[in-house]
Design a protein around this motif. Structure first.
Motif, mmCIF file in Angstrom:
data_model
loop_
_atom_site.group_PDB
_atom_site.id
_atom_site.type_symbol
_atom_site.label_atom_id
_atom_site.label_comp_id
_atom_site.label_asym_id
_atom_site.label_seq_id
_atom_site.Cartn_x
_atom_site.Cartn_y
_atom_site.Cartn_z
ATOM 1 N N VAL A 175 3.995 -19.155 -30.322
ATOM 2 C CA VAL A 175 3.690 -19.273 -28.894
ATOM 3 C C VAL A 175 2.622 -18.253 -28.480
ATOM 4 C CG1 VAL A 175 4.656 -18.939 -26.581
ATOM 5 C CG2 VAL A 175 5.912 -20.278 -28.272
ATOM 6 N N ILE A 176 2.715 -17.029 -28.962
ATOM 7 C CA ILE A 176 1.729 -15.992 -28.628
ATOM 8 C C ILE A 176 0.353 -16.362 -29.179
ATOM 9 C CG2 ILE A 176 1.073 -13.593 -29.085
ATOM 10 C CD1 ILE A 176 4.082 -12.914 -28.850
ATOM 11 N N ILE A 177 0.292 -16.896 -30.378
ATOM 12 C CA ILE A 177 -0.990 -17.309 -30.966
ATOM 13 C C ILE A 177 -1.600 -18.454 -30.158
ATOM 14 C CG2 ILE A 177 -2.013 -18.441 -32.982
ATOM 15 C CD1 ILE A 177 -0.114 -16.700 -34.702
ATOM 16 N N ILE A 178 -0.799 -19.422 -29.751
ATOM 17 C CA ILE A 178 -1.302 -20.545 -28.951
ATOM 18 C C ILE A 178 -1.844 -20.044 -27.618
ATOM 19 C CG2 ILE A 178 -0.601 -22.621 -27.682
ATOM 20 C CD1 ILE A 178 1.264 -23.239 -30.061
ATOM 21 N N ILE A 179 -1.138 -19.131 -26.968
ATOM 22 C CA ILE A 179 -1.615 -18.567 -25.696
ATOM 23 C C ILE A 179 -2.925 -17.808 -25.910
ATOM 24 C CG2 ILE A 179 -1.108 -16.829 -23.920
ATOM 25 C CD1 ILE A 179 1.834 -17.729 -24.122
ATOM 26 N N GLY A 180 -3.034 -17.081 -27.010
ATOM 27 C CA GLY A 180 -4.272 -16.356 -27.315
ATOM 28 C C GLY A 180 -5.450 -17.288 -27.529
ATOM 29 N N ILE A 181 -5.237 -18.381 -28.228
ATOM 30 C CA ILE A 181 -6.311 -19.346 -28.474
ATOM 31 C C ILE A 181 -6.750 -19.993 -27.162
ATOM 32 C CG2 ILE A 181 -6.825 -21.584 -29.534
ATOM 33 C CD1 ILE A 181 -5.079 -20.673 -31.914
ATOM 34 N N LEU A 182 -5.802 -20.382 -26.334
ATOM 35 C CA LEU A 182 -6.145 -21.004 -25.049
ATOM 36 C C LEU A 182 -6.907 -20.040 -24.142
ATOM 37 C CD1 LEU A 182 -2.903 -23.049 -24.273
ATOM 38 C CD2 LEU A 182 -5.129 -23.907 -25.008
ATOM 39 N N SER A 183 -6.514 -18.773 -24.109
ATOM 40 C CA SER A 183 -7.242 -17.817 -23.269
ATOM 41 C C SER A 183 -8.615 -17.514 -23.837
ATOM 42 C CB SER A 183 -6.457 -16.536 -23.023
ATOM 43 O OG SER A 183 -5.696 -16.152 -24.086
ATOM 44 N N ALA A 184 -8.776 -17.530 -25.140
ATOM 45 C CA ALA A 184 -10.109 -17.308 -25.721
ATOM 46 C C ALA A 184 -11.049 -18.460 -25.375
ATOM 47 C CB ALA A 184 -9.991 -17.162 -27.240
ATOM 48 N N ILE A 185 -10.515 -19.642 -25.225
ATOM 49 C CA ILE A 185 -11.330 -20.793 -24.835
ATOM 50 C C ILE A 185 -11.641 -20.740 -23.338
ATOM 51 C CG2 ILE A 185 -11.290 -23.315 -24.566
ATOM 52 C CD1 ILE A 185 -9.627 -23.382 -27.178
ATOM 53 N N ALA A 186 -10.694 -20.345 -22.512
ATOM 54 C CA ALA A 186 -10.852 -20.389 -21.057
ATOM 55 C C ALA A 186 -11.653 -19.218 -20.501
ATOM 56 C CB ALA A 186 -9.479 -20.427 -20.399
ATOM 57 N N LEU A 187 -11.633 -18.056 -21.130
ATOM 58 C CA LEU A 187 -12.286 -16.870 -20.580
ATOM 59 C C LEU A 187 -13.792 -17.034 -20.411
ATOM 60 C CD1 LEU A 187 -11.789 -14.005 -19.559
ATOM 61 C CD2 LEU A 187 -12.199 -13.199 -21.881
ATOM 62 N N PRO A 188 -14.545 -17.514 -21.402
ATOM 63 C CA PRO A 188 -15.988 -17.691 -21.176
ATOM 64 C C PRO A 188 -16.292 -18.663 -20.037
ATOM 65 C CG PRO A 188 -15.505 -17.809 -23.511
ATOM 66 C CD PRO A 188 -14.195 -17.788 -22.784
ATOM 67 N N SER A 189 -15.505 -19.704 -19.917
ATOM 68 C CA SER A 189 -15.702 -20.659 -18.834
ATOM 69 C C SER A 189 -15.454 -19.991 -17.486
ATOM 70 C CB SER A 189 -14.763 -21.844 -19.016
ATOM 71 O OG SER A 189 -14.894 -22.727 -17.946
ATOM 72 N N PHE A 190 -14.444 -19.164 -17.404
ATOM 73 C CA PHE A 190 -14.145 -18.449 -16.163
ATOM 74 C C PHE A 190 -15.275 -17.490 -15.805
ATOM 75 C CE2 PHE A 190 -12.456 -14.604 -14.154
ATOM 76 C CZ PHE A 190 -12.032 -15.142 -12.955
ATOM 77 N N LEU A 191 -15.781 -16.748 -16.779
ATOM 78 C CA LEU A 191 -16.867 -15.808 -16.513
ATOM 79 C C LEU A 191 -18.134 -16.534 -16.090
ATOM 80 C CD1 LEU A 191 -16.341 -13.229 -19.391
ATOM 81 C CD2 LEU A 191 -15.724 -12.995 -16.981
ATOM 82 N N ASN A 192 -18.395 -17.696 -16.677
ATOM 83 C CA ASN A 192 -19.557 -18.494 -16.299
ATOM 84 C C ASN A 192 -19.445 -18.950 -14.847
ATOM 85 O OD1 ASN A 192 -22.001 -19.817 -16.649
ATOM 86 N ND2 ASN A 192 -21.001 -21.697 -17.323
ATOM 87 N N GLN A 193 -18.256 -19.322 -14.416
ATOM 88 C CA GLN A 193 -18.054 -19.730 -13.029
ATOM 89 C C GLN A 193 -18.262 -18.565 -12.069
ATOM 90 O OE1 GLN A 193 -17.743 -22.810 -11.901
ATOM 91 N NE2 GLN A 193 -17.913 -23.493 -14.018
ATOM 92 N N ALA A 194 -17.889 -17.365 -12.476
ATOM 93 C CA ALA A 194 -18.108 -16.188 -11.631
ATOM 94 C C ALA A 194 -19.604 -15.927 -11.462
ATOM 95 C CB ALA A 194 -17.412 -14.971 -12.249
ATOM 96 N N ASN A 195 -20.384 -16.086 -12.526
ATOM 97 C CA ASN A 195 -21.839 -15.902 -12.423
ATOM 98 C C ASN A 195 -22.465 -16.982 -11.543
ATOM 99 O OD1 ASN A 195 -22.006 -13.558 -13.881
ATOM 100 N ND2 ASN A 195 -22.443 -14.582 -15.809
ATOM 101 N N LYS A 196 -21.974 -18.212 -11.635
ATOM 102 C CA LYS A 196 -22.505 -19.283 -10.783
ATOM 103 C C LYS A 196 -22.247 -18.981 -9.316
ATOM 104 C CE LYS A 196 -22.483 -23.207 -13.909
ATOM 105 N NZ LYS A 196 -21.961 -24.548 -14.177
#
Length: 189
Positions: A30-51
């Motif tokens: 479960v911890i590994i799955i959460i880590g993978i999902l956050s690694a995928i979502a974080l760049p997208s979130f940061l890109n939205q902040a720059n936009k």
């Protein structure tokens, strides 16, 4: 006797489920799955902040274009960087993420550019620069002798590494109106 055996078996199963917990392997998965999902979502979130930060610059440069068009209609000249406040926009020349400048303008100028350069108070180099241009059109309004103005809004395709005047090259002016800089780093918005 069969019913007693069934009842005891069901009682055994219900007690067994109450005593169980998660195994270490299940928790790690479960911890590994959460880590993978956050690694995928974080760049997208940061890109939205720059936009969101860049939307400020697009809005301000577009407002500067419209204000210059109105100023030209009233005054017969474009405002220059020394007369930034005369545009009546109520915006600061330096915000958290950008510095705003007027290049050109003044009496006798046929065009003016508005620049949103990176290098504001936070000096965030991960946001894109923006450029607006307003020029006097080739056609005049029939019978009134007043010239029309044409405007364009350009954006850098990616963040520019340098700040200041060298970071933004002026727009070119053609008979059809202003154009974004010729190199491939800019796009018309």
């Amino acid at each position: 006797m069969k019913t007693e055996l069934k009842a005891k078996y069901l009682q055994y199963l219900s007690h067994k489920k109450q005593d169980e917990g998660f195994t270490l392997i299940e928790l790690l998965v479960v911890i590994i799955i959460i880590g993978i999902l956050s690694a995928i979502a974080l760049p997208s979130f940061l890109n939205q902040a720059n936009k969101a930060k860049e939307s400020e610059a697009k809005q301000y440069v577009g407002s500067m274009n419209r204000a210059q068009q109105a100023y030209y209609l009233e005054e017969g000249a474009f405002a220059d960087n020394n007369n930034f406040a005369q545009l009546g926009l109520g915006i600061k020349t330096q915000t958290q993420n950008y510095q705003y400048k007027i290049d050109g303008g003044g009496t006798g100028a046929t065009g003016v550019t508005h620049q949103a350069q990176t290098g504001g108070i936070n000096s965030n180099a991960s946001v894109r620069a923006y450029l607006g241009a307003v020029v006097i059109g080739q056609q005049t309004i029939a019978g009134q002798g007043e010239a029309t103005t044409l405007a364009v809004l350009c954006g850098a395709k990616q963040p520019l590494a340098t700040t200041g005047v060298d970071a933004i090259t002026a727009a070119t002016y053609k008979q059809t109106g202003p154009l974004c800089p010729n190199n491939t780093d800019w796009e018309e918005l």
